[in-house]
Design a protein around this motif. Structure first.
Motif, short mmCIF file in Angstrom:
data_model
loop_
_atom_site.label_atom_id
_atom_site.label_comp_id
_atom_site.label_asym_id
_atom_site.label_seq_id
_atom_site.Cartn_x
_atom_site.Cartn_y
_atom_site.Cartn_z
N ALA A 173 24.99 8.89 -35.64
CA ALA A 173 24.50 9.41 -34.36
C ALA A 173 25.59 9.41 -33.30
CB ALA A 173 23.30 8.58 -33.90
N MET A 174 26.41 8.36 -33.26
CA MET A 174 27.50 8.30 -32.28
C MET A 174 28.55 9.37 -32.54
SD MET A 174 28.32 4.35 -31.25
CE MET A 174 27.95 3.55 -32.80
N VAL A 175 28.88 9.57 -33.80
CA VAL A 175 29.88 10.59 -34.14
C VAL A 175 29.38 11.97 -33.73
CG1 VAL A 175 31.03 11.75 -36.06
CG2 VAL A 175 30.96 9.26 -35.98
N ARG A 176 28.12 12.25 -34.03
CA ARG A 176 27.58 13.57 -33.67
C ARG A 176 27.50 13.75 -32.16
NH1 ARG A 176 22.60 13.24 -37.99
NH2 ARG A 176 23.81 13.70 -39.86
N ALA A 177 27.15 12.67 -31.46
CA ALA A 177 26.95 12.81 -30.02
C ALA A 177 28.27 12.92 -29.26
CB ALA A 177 26.16 11.61 -29.50
N LEU A 178 29.30 12.20 -29.71
CA LEU A 178 30.53 12.12 -28.91
C LEU A 178 31.72 12.83 -29.53
CD1 LEU A 178 30.32 8.38 -27.77
CD2 LEU A 178 29.77 10.44 -26.45
N LEU A 179 31.72 13.05 -30.84
CA LEU A 179 32.89 13.66 -31.48
C LEU A 179 32.63 15.07 -31.99
CD1 LEU A 179 34.39 10.66 -33.47
CD2 LEU A 179 34.89 11.43 -31.14
N SER A 180 31.43 15.60 -31.76
CA SER A 180 31.19 16.99 -32.12
C SER A 180 31.95 17.90 -31.17
CB SER A 180 29.69 17.31 -32.03
OG SER A 180 28.99 16.65 -33.07
N PRO A 181 32.22 19.14 -31.58
CA PRO A 181 32.96 20.05 -30.70
C PRO A 181 32.21 20.30 -29.41
CG PRO A 181 32.60 21.03 -32.88
CD PRO A 181 31.83 19.76 -32.83
N SER A 182 32.96 20.66 -28.38
CA SER A 182 32.31 21.13 -27.16
C SER A 182 31.49 22.36 -27.51
CB SER A 182 33.36 21.51 -26.12
OG SER A 182 34.18 20.41 -25.83
N ASP A 183 30.45 22.59 -26.75
CA ASP A 183 29.66 23.78 -27.03
C ASP A 183 30.46 25.03 -26.72
OD1 ASP A 183 29.52 24.22 -24.27
OD2 ASP A 183 27.64 23.14 -24.09
N GLU A 184 29.96 26.15 -27.17
CA GLU A 184 30.69 27.41 -27.05
C GLU A 184 30.99 27.75 -25.60
OE1 GLU A 184 32.58 30.75 -28.72
OE2 GLU A 184 31.84 28.87 -29.56
N LEU A 185 30.10 27.38 -24.69
CA LEU A 185 30.34 27.70 -23.29
C LEU A 185 31.57 26.97 -22.77
CD1 LEU A 185 29.50 29.03 -20.66
CD2 LEU A 185 27.96 27.10 -20.25
#
Length: 403
Positions: A173-185
């Motif tokens: 959950a932490m990896v997905r929340a903080l290390l996922s790419p910035s959104d497309e915007l």
């Protein structure tokens, strides 16, 4: 007695974004390869989180202390770029040990930005700052998970798989929340901020060129024309010989024709009428006819693209053909234009001596930046000795899609 069904394998979660409802693997009491990977991940949490915490504290503390000096902000920018690399390593560890597959963030558009602009892009990078936050909160978590996993290996062996799954689900959950790419915007904002500088610089350079051409060309000729006609008028009023006045009027007429030709050339440089009236095929044939090297033009377009895309393609080919005339030493050249899916492709080839590149300050570099500003691509293949092949790729938009 039937054997119990095997536990479901841990399915990779592709491109999970922060806050996405990606299911976490359920807890279970089973020792298998995935369980041992999870245990290894928990045991590695302490040394890695400690290293990350020390790095973050060093970077942020040093950057804050030196923020009033000339090296403070550059040092902080370097620290954020290093944090990006640490985030990449953590995503790789999550893929290898936890089965969490997260797309890498888009790289910052530093190639198109200058020194100060590039540093500002890094300082505003949300990916780097989220990685720093990740490393700050990981130290207490790393201590806890390391202690629980190590103790359970000797004390709570029967329930260790259950504990490992629960703790690593929190890691996922932490990896997905903080290390996922910035959104497309966020990615597009960073790119557009960089592209805006390129577009502004290009527009300013075009305006300076138009002003220079008007001042040194048509304007100077019109001034000479006005002076010539004024002298002719004075001589007529003084009753001087008609042949002398006729010569002055004839000279003025020649200046008018030259001024008109220069104005036509200038207008063609802004936007040629043939491109508006007859499209890219005819316009490229027209510019190819003015090249000092024989050029074969092939255009296979089922329809006309949007006017903006058409104009960029035209001026790209026009500048490439000028380079061929001036610098290539070629004996022949070709221009091919075609559509492939939702892209417009342009390829310019010549058999000259080669050596063209995208080095800073070159005309090729400027063309690459212009295409990059509209999500295009610009590729130069020009080995020493030639031949040279330049491929430009632009997004296809139908003319009906224009506002």
């Amino acid at each position: 007695m039937t054997a119990p069904a095997p536990a479901p394998a841990l399915a990779p979660q592709r491109g999970a974004a922060p806050g996405a409802d990606a299911p976490l693997p359920p807890p279970r009491l089973a020792y298998d390869a995935q369980t041992w990977k999870e245990i290894a991940h928990l045991l590695a949490n302490l040394p890695l989180s400690l290293a990350g915490f020390v790095y973050v504290m060093t970077v942020t503390f040093t950057g804050a202390m030196l923020s009033l000096t000339v090296i403070g902000l550059p040092l902080l920018a370097l620290g954020l770029m290093g944090a990006r690399l640490m985030g990449r390593a953590e995503r790789a560890r999550a893929r290898a040990l936890l089965g969490v597959r997260i797309e890498e963030p888009s790289p910052l558009p530093l190639r198109r930005a200058g020194g100060l602009q590039g540093m500002w892009l890094v300082l505003k990078d949300p990916v780097g700052w989220r990685t720093i936050l990740y490393d700050l909160i990981r130290l207490p978590w790393g201590i806890l998970t390391f202690t629980v996993a190590l103790t359970s290996l000797f004390v709570l062996w029967p329930v260790l798989p259950f504990l490992a799954r629960g703790l690593t689900n929190a890691d996922r959950a932490m990896v997905r929340a903080l290390l996922s790419p910035s959104d497309e915007l966020e990615r597009r904002i960073a790119e557009l901020e960089s592209d805006r500088g390129v577009v502004v610089d290009t527009a300013a350079a075009d305006l300076r060129r138009i002003e220079r051409d008007l001042h040194d060309g048509a304007q100077a000729r019109l001034v000479n024309l006005a002076m010539g006609l004024g002298l002719a008028k004075e001589k007529l009023l003084e009753g001087q010989a008609d042949d002398q006045v006729a010569a002055m009027v004839d000279e003025a007429h020649g200046e008018v024709k030259l001024a008109l030709q220069e104005l036509r050339d200038l207008a063609r440089g802004i936007h040629p009428a043939v491109l508006t009236d007859r499209g890219l095929d005819a316009a490229l044939s027209s510019v190819a006819s003015r090249c000092t090297v024989p050029v074969k033009v092939t255009a296979d377009l089922p329809a006309r693209p949007a006017a903006a895309i058409e104009g960029i393609a035209y001026f790209t080919v026009s500048e490439l053909l000028q380079n061929i005339s001036k610098h290539s030493g070629a004996r022949q050249a070709s221009v091919e234009v075609w559509r492939s899916d939702d892209r417009l492709l342009v390829q310019v080839w010549d058999d000259g001596h080669g050596g063209a590149s995208l080095d800073a300050g070159s005309g090729m570099r400027g063309l690459a930046e212009r295409l990059d500003a509209v999500d295009g691509l610009f590729v130069v293949d020009s080995p020493p000795g030639g031949p040279t092949t330049v491929t430009a790729e632009l997004p296809w938009r139908d003319r009906t899609e224009q506002p």
